[in-house]
Design a protein around this motif. Structure first.
Motif, PDB file in Angstrom:
ATOM      1  N   TYR A   1     -38.952 -76.429  36.647  1.00 21.44           N
ATOM      2  CA  TYR A   1     -37.796 -76.263  37.310  1.00 21.44           C
ATOM      3  C   TYR A   1     -36.685 -76.976  36.969  1.00 21.44           C
ATOM      4  CZ  TYR A   1     -34.448 -75.172  41.060  1.00 21.44           C
ATOM      5  OH  TYR A   1     -33.212 -74.908  41.651  1.00 21.44           O
ATOM      6  N   PHE A   2     -36.789 -78.336  37.105  1.00 25.21           N
ATOM      7  CA  PHE A   2     -35.754 -79.444  36.572  1.00 25.21           C
ATOM      8  C   PHE A   2     -35.326 -79.284  35.403  1.00 25.21           C
ATOM      9  CE2 PHE A   2     -37.005 -81.225  40.941  1.00 25.21           C
ATOM     10  CZ  PHE A   2     -36.045 -80.743  41.761  1.00 25.21           C
ATOM     11  N   LEU A   3     -36.441 -78.992  34.456  1.00 21.59           N
ATOM     12  CA  LEU A   3     -36.291 -79.390  32.952  1.00 21.59           C
ATOM     13  C   LEU A   3     -35.387 -78.248  32.302  1.00 21.59           C
ATOM     14  CD1 LEU A   3     -36.893 -80.855  30.357  1.00 21.59           C
ATOM     15  CD2 LEU A   3     -39.149 -79.409  30.340  1.00 21.59           C
ATOM     16  N   GLN A   4     -35.725 -76.898  32.836  1.00 23.40           N
ATOM     17  CA  GLN A   4     -34.848 -75.752  32.600  1.00 23.40           C
ATOM     18  C   GLN A   4     -33.448 -75.820  33.042  1.00 23.40           C
ATOM     19  OE1 GLN A   4     -35.763 -73.860  30.588  1.00 23.40           O
ATOM     20  NE2 GLN A   4     -37.526 -72.426  30.843  1.00 23.40           N
ATOM     21  N   LYS A   5     -33.307 -76.584  34.349  1.00 22.93           N
ATOM     22  CA  LYS A   5     -31.974 -76.612  34.799  1.00 22.93           C
ATOM     23  C   LYS A   5     -30.971 -77.523  33.919  1.00 22.93           C
ATOM     24  CE  LYS A   5     -30.463 -77.197  39.271  1.00 22.93           C
ATOM     25  NZ  LYS A   5     -30.234 -77.473  40.692  1.00 22.93           N
ATOM     26  N   GLU A   6     -31.911 -78.710  33.548  1.00 18.41           N
ATOM     27  CA  GLU A   6     -31.068 -79.550  32.654  1.00 18.41           C
ATOM     28  C   GLU A   6     -31.064 -79.127  31.199  1.00 18.41           C
ATOM     29  OE1 GLU A   6     -29.802 -82.064  34.034  1.00 18.41           O
ATOM     30  OE2 GLU A   6     -28.879 -82.797  31.933  1.00 18.41           O
ATOM     31  N   ILE A   7     -31.779 -78.148  30.725  1.00 18.56           N
ATOM     32  CA  ILE A   7     -31.779 -77.557  29.469  1.00 18.56           C
ATOM     33  C   ILE A   7     -30.485 -76.515  29.648  1.00 18.56           C
ATOM     34  CG2 ILE A   7     -32.713 -76.182  27.681  1.00 18.56           C
ATOM     35  CD1 ILE A   7     -35.415 -77.325  28.550  1.00 18.56           C
ATOM     36  N   HIS A   8     -30.659 -75.813  30.479  1.00 16.94           N
ATOM     37  CA  HIS A   8     -29.450 -74.871  30.499  1.00 16.94           C
ATOM     38  C   HIS A   8     -27.956 -75.389  30.857  1.00 16.94           C
ATOM     39  CE1 HIS A   8     -27.003 -71.373  32.064  1.00 16.94           C
ATOM     40  NE2 HIS A   8     -28.071 -70.838  31.413  1.00 16.94           N
ATOM     41  N   LYS A   9     -28.010 -76.630  31.368  1.00 19.55           N
ATOM     42  CA  LYS A   9     -26.709 -77.430  31.732  1.00 19.55           C
ATOM     43  C   LYS A   9     -26.203 -77.741  30.241  1.00 19.55           C
ATOM     44  CE  LYS A   9     -25.951 -81.322  34.001  1.00 19.55           C
ATOM     45  NZ  LYS A   9     -26.501 -82.410  34.979  1.00 19.55           N
ATOM     46  N   GLN A  10     -27.106 -78.284  29.574  1.00 24.09           N
ATOM     47  CA  GLN A  10     -26.693 -78.993  28.310  1.00 24.09           C
ATOM     48  C   GLN A  10     -26.583 -77.913  27.251  1.00 24.09           C
ATOM     49  OE1 GLN A  10     -28.811 -82.494  26.757  1.00 24.09           O
ATOM     50  NE2 GLN A  10     -29.157 -83.318  28.890  1.00 24.09           N
ATOM     51  N   TYR A  11     -27.455 -76.900  26.945  1.00 22.00           N
ATOM     52  CA  TYR A  11     -27.420 -76.136  25.915  1.00 22.00           C
ATOM     53  C   TYR A  11     -26.933 -74.526  26.362  1.00 22.00           C
ATOM     54  CZ  TYR A  11     -30.089 -79.923  23.994  1.00 22.00           C
ATOM     55  OH  TYR A  11     -30.391 -81.139  23.560  1.00 22.00           O
ATOM     56  N   GLY A  12     -26.949 -74.257  27.407  1.00 26.24           N
ATOM     57  CA  GLY A  12     -26.403 -72.814  27.890  1.00 26.24           C
ATOM     58  C   GLY A  12     -27.422 -71.849  27.990  1.00 26.24           C
ATOM     59  N   VAL A  13     -28.761 -72.111  27.759  1.00 31.33           N
ATOM     60  CA  VAL A  13     -29.735 -71.329  27.469  1.00 31.33           C
ATOM     61  C   VAL A  13     -31.092 -71.823  28.172  1.00 31.33           C
ATOM     62  CG1 VAL A  13     -29.220 -70.104  25.302  1.00 31.33           C
ATOM     63  CG2 VAL A  13     -30.759 -72.279  25.245  1.00 31.33           C
ATOM     64  N   TYR A  14     -32.282 -71.151  28.445  1.00 36.39           N
ATOM     65  CA  TYR A  14     -33.402 -71.789  28.907  1.00 36.39           C
ATOM     66  C   TYR A  14     -34.386 -71.678  27.691  1.00 36.39           C
ATOM     67  CZ  TYR A  14     -31.687 -70.943  33.646  1.00 36.39           C
ATOM     68  OH  TYR A  14     -31.011 -70.809  34.954  1.00 36.39           O
ATOM     69  N   ALA A  15     -35.358 -72.738  27.971  1.00 35.74           N
ATOM     70  CA  ALA A  15     -36.312 -72.768  26.823  1.00 35.74           C
ATOM     71  C   ALA A  15     -37.261 -71.729  27.034  1.00 35.74           C
ATOM     72  CB  ALA A  15     -37.265 -73.914  27.075  1.00 35.74           C
ATOM     73  N   THR A  16     -37.677 -70.881  26.023  1.00 36.22           N
ATOM     74  CA  THR A  16     -38.968 -70.145  26.152  1.00 36.22           C
ATOM     75  C   THR A  16     -40.138 -70.607  26.196  1.00 36.22           C
ATOM     76  OG1 THR A  16     -38.549 -69.769  23.720  1.00 36.22           O
ATOM     77  CG2 THR A  16     -37.243 -68.201  24.817  1.00 36.22           C
ATOM     78  N   HIS A  17     -40.496 -71.907  25.786  1.00 42.70           N
ATOM     79  CA  HIS A  17     -41.841 -72.323  26.165  1.00 42.70           C
ATOM     80  C   HIS A  17     -41.634 -73.794  26.611  1.00 42.70           C
ATOM     81  CE1 HIS A  17     -45.934 -73.345  25.210  1.00 42.70           C
ATOM     82  NE2 HIS A  17     -45.466 -74.188  24.449  1.00 42.70           N
ATOM     83  N   ILE A  18     -42.439 -74.198  27.431  1.00 46.20           N
ATOM     84  CA  ILE A  18     -42.493 -75.463  28.170  1.00 46.20           C
ATOM     85  C   ILE A  18     -44.028 -75.832  28.036  1.00 46.20           C
ATOM     86  CG2 ILE A  18     -42.200 -76.955  30.204  1.00 46.20           C
ATOM     87  CD1 ILE A  18     -39.613 -75.693  30.233  1.00 46.20           C
ATOM     88  N   LYS A  19     -44.351 -76.974  27.603  1.00 43.61           N
ATOM     89  CA  LYS A  19     -45.528 -77.423  27.415  1.00 43.61           C
ATOM     90  C   LYS A  19     -46.007 -78.765  28.543  1.00 43.61           C
ATOM     91  CE  LYS A  19     -46.978 -78.133  23.263  1.00 43.61           C
ATOM     92  NZ  LYS A  19     -47.725 -77.899  22.114  1.00 43.61           N
ATOM     93  N   THR A  20     -47.021 -78.753  29.184  1.00 43.92           N
ATOM     94  CA  THR A  20     -47.167 -80.032  30.008  1.00 43.92           C
ATOM     95  C   THR A  20     -48.387 -80.713  29.543  1.00 43.92           C
ATOM     96  OG1 THR A  20     -46.136 -78.670  32.063  1.00 43.92           O
ATOM     97  CG2 THR A  20     -47.206 -80.776  32.452  1.00 43.92           C
ATOM     98  N   LEU A  21     -48.060 -82.049  29.130  1.00 44.03           N
ATOM     99  CA  LEU A  21     -49.324 -82.701  28.709  1.00 44.03           C
ATOM    100  C   LEU A  21     -49.597 -84.050  29.843  1.00 44.03           C
ATOM    101  CD1 LEU A  21     -48.826 -82.777  24.907  1.00 44.03           C
ATOM    102  CD2 LEU A  21     -50.100 -81.328  26.273  1.00 44.03           C
ATOM    103  N   VAL A  22     -50.657 -84.285  30.264  1.00 41.97           N
ATOM    104  CA  VAL A  22     -51.109 -85.424  31.203  1.00 41.97           C
ATOM    105  C   VAL A  22     -51.586 -86.294  30.060  1.00 41.97           C
ATOM    106  CG1 VAL A  22     -52.278 -85.986  33.177  1.00 41.97           C
ATOM    107  CG2 VAL A  22     -51.375 -83.742  33.032  1.00 41.97           C
ATOM    108  N   LYS A  23     -50.849 -87.533  30.246  1.00 43.02           N
ATOM    109  CA  LYS A  23     -51.274 -88.613  29.504  1.00 43.02           C
ATOM    110  C   LYS A  23     -52.109 -89.604  29.980  1.00 43.02           C
ATOM    111  CE  LYS A  23     -49.719 -92.121  26.138  1.00 43.02           C
ATOM    112  NZ  LYS A  23     -48.618 -92.879  25.880  1.00 43.02           N
TER     113      LYS A  23
END
Ligand SMILES: NC(=O)c1ccc[n+]([C@@H]2O[C@H](COP(=O)([O-])OP(=O)(O)OC[C@H]3O[C@@H](n4cnc5c(N)ncnc54)[C@H](OP(=O)(O)O)[C@@H]3O)[C@@H](O)[C@H]2O)c1
Length: 269
Positions: free
Chosen positions: A150-172
Motif C-alpha cells: 500500500y505505502f510503496l504504491q502510494k509513493e510510486i504514484h506520487k513520484q511517477y504518476g502511475v502504479y506498479a503492475t508488479h510488486i515482489k516481496t522477499l524476506v531476507k
C-alpha cells in the motif's frame, strides 16, 4: 459504540503472542491513552501475566471460546476486540459472530485462509451493514506485505504518476521462530486440506480471499521450489507464510476497487 466501557479488549492475553501484545500496550506511549482490558479463560494465568508485566490493576474479563454468552458479554463492553486465541479454525468463529452481533470492531492474527474465507462469506455483508470492521491477519503476517504494498504504491504514484503492475516481496532475514499457536494453526490447516479436497482446492486458489474468489487474474500459486531471482541476484526459496500474505495483498487490492489495475500481480508467472 462510544459509550462502551473499553476502547479495546485483548482476548488470549495469557498466550505467547497475546502477552507480547499486552506488553506493547502497557509500554506504548499512545497520544490518546487506551482504556483497555485483558481477557481469556483462566483468571489466575491472566493475573500472573499482568503481575509479571508490572500492571496488576488492568481489568480481567473471563470469556471462553466455546461459550457464546461469555463472548457476547465480552464483546458488548468494548469498541474493538483483538484476539490472539488460535487456531482460529477451532476457536475463532463464535467470536466473529459475537462481534458482528454486538457491533464491535474485530482484529486477529489468523493465517488460516480457509477459515477466513468462511468468515468472509458468513459475515462480510453483516459487518458492512453494522458499520464495523473485521480485519484478519494483523501480525507479522500479513501487515508488512499488505501495508508495504500500500505505502510503496502510494509513493510510486506520487513520484511517477502511475502504479506498479508488479510488486515482489522477499524476506531476507527474520528473528524469532514459530510459536506453539502458529504451529498448531498450520497443522490444523494441513489436516483439513488432507481430509477435504474442496478445501485443498480453495486454499490453492491465489484469489481465494478476494471478495469474489472466482476472480481470474494473472497471479499464479506461490513459489514451490528454489529459483534464481534476477532482481535480488540471489537464490530464493518459498516463504512459509507467502501463501497467506499474497492473498491478503490481493484481497486489500480488490476491496479498494483494483486501483493498480486488474493485471496487478504479487507473484509473477
Ligand atoms: N499473523 C502472525 O504473524 C502470527 C504470529 C504469531 C501467532 N499467530 C497466530 O496467533 C494464534 C495464537 O498463537 P500463540 O502462539 O500466541 O498461541 P498460544 O500461546 O497457544 O496461546 C493461545 C491462547 O488462546 C487461549 N485459548 C485457548 N483455548 C481457549 C478457549 N477455549 N477460550 C479462550 N481462550 C482460549 C489460551 O489460553 P490459556 O492460556 O488459558 O491456555 C492462550 O491465551 C495462532 O493461531 C497463531 O497461528 C499469528
Amino acid at each position: 459504540m462510544h459509550t462502551r466501557q473499553y476502547d479495546l479488549i485483548l482476548w488470549g492475553a495469557s498466550g505467547f503472542t497475546g502477552r507480547l501484545v499486552a506488553e506493547y500496550l502497557t509500554s506504548a506511549s499512545l497520544s490518546d491513552p487506551l482504556n483497555w482490558a485483558v481477557a481469556g479463560r483462566n483468571r489466575e494465568k491472566l493475573q500472573r501475566m499482568l503481575n509479571e508485566l508490572g500492571h496488576p490493576q488492568i481489568p480481567i474479563i473471563i470469556a471462553d471460546g466455546f461459550n457464546k454468552d461469555s463472548l457476547l458479554a465480552m464483546t458488548a463492553q468494548t469498541r474493538v476486540l483483538c484476539t490472539t486465541v488460535g487456531p482460529y479454525t477451532q476457536y475463532g468463529s463464535l467470536l466473529v459472530e459475537a462481534c458482528v452481533a454486538s457491533k464491535t470492531h474485530y482484529c486477529d492474527l489468523s493465517g488460516e485462509a480457509g477459515w477466513m474465507r468462511q468468515m468472509i462469506d458468513r459475515y462480510h455483508q453483516a459487518a458492512a451493514d453494522a458499520k464495523i470492521k473485521i480485519v484478519h491477519s494483523c501480525g507479522f503476517d500479513s501487515i508488512p506485505s499488505d501495508m508495504g504494498v500500500y505505502f510503496l504504491q502510494k509513493e510510486i504514484h506520487k513520484q511517477y504518476g502511475v502504479y506498479a503492475t508488479h510488486i515482489k516481496t522477499l524476506v531476507k532475514a527474520a528473528k524469532g521462530g514459530l510459536s506453539g499457536g502458529t504451529f498448531a494453526s498450520m497443522i490444523a490447516q494441513i489436516n483439513q486440506a488432507k481430509a477435504d479436497r474442496s478445501f485443498a482446492r480453495l486454499i490453492a486458489n491465489p484469489y481465494t480471499l478476494n471478495p469474489d474468489p472466482t476472480f481470474k487474474g494473472p497471479d499464479r500459486p506461490d513459489l514451490q521450489g528454489l529459483y534464481f531471482d534476477p532482481v535480488a541476484k540471489s537464490w530464493i526459496a518459498p516463504f512459509v507464510m507467502a501463501g497467506i500474505n499474497t492473498r491478503i495483498v490481493r484481497r486489500s487490492h480488490a476491496l479498494q476497487g483494483f486501483p493498480y489495475g486488474e493485471a496487478f500481480t504479487v507473484r509473477k508467472p
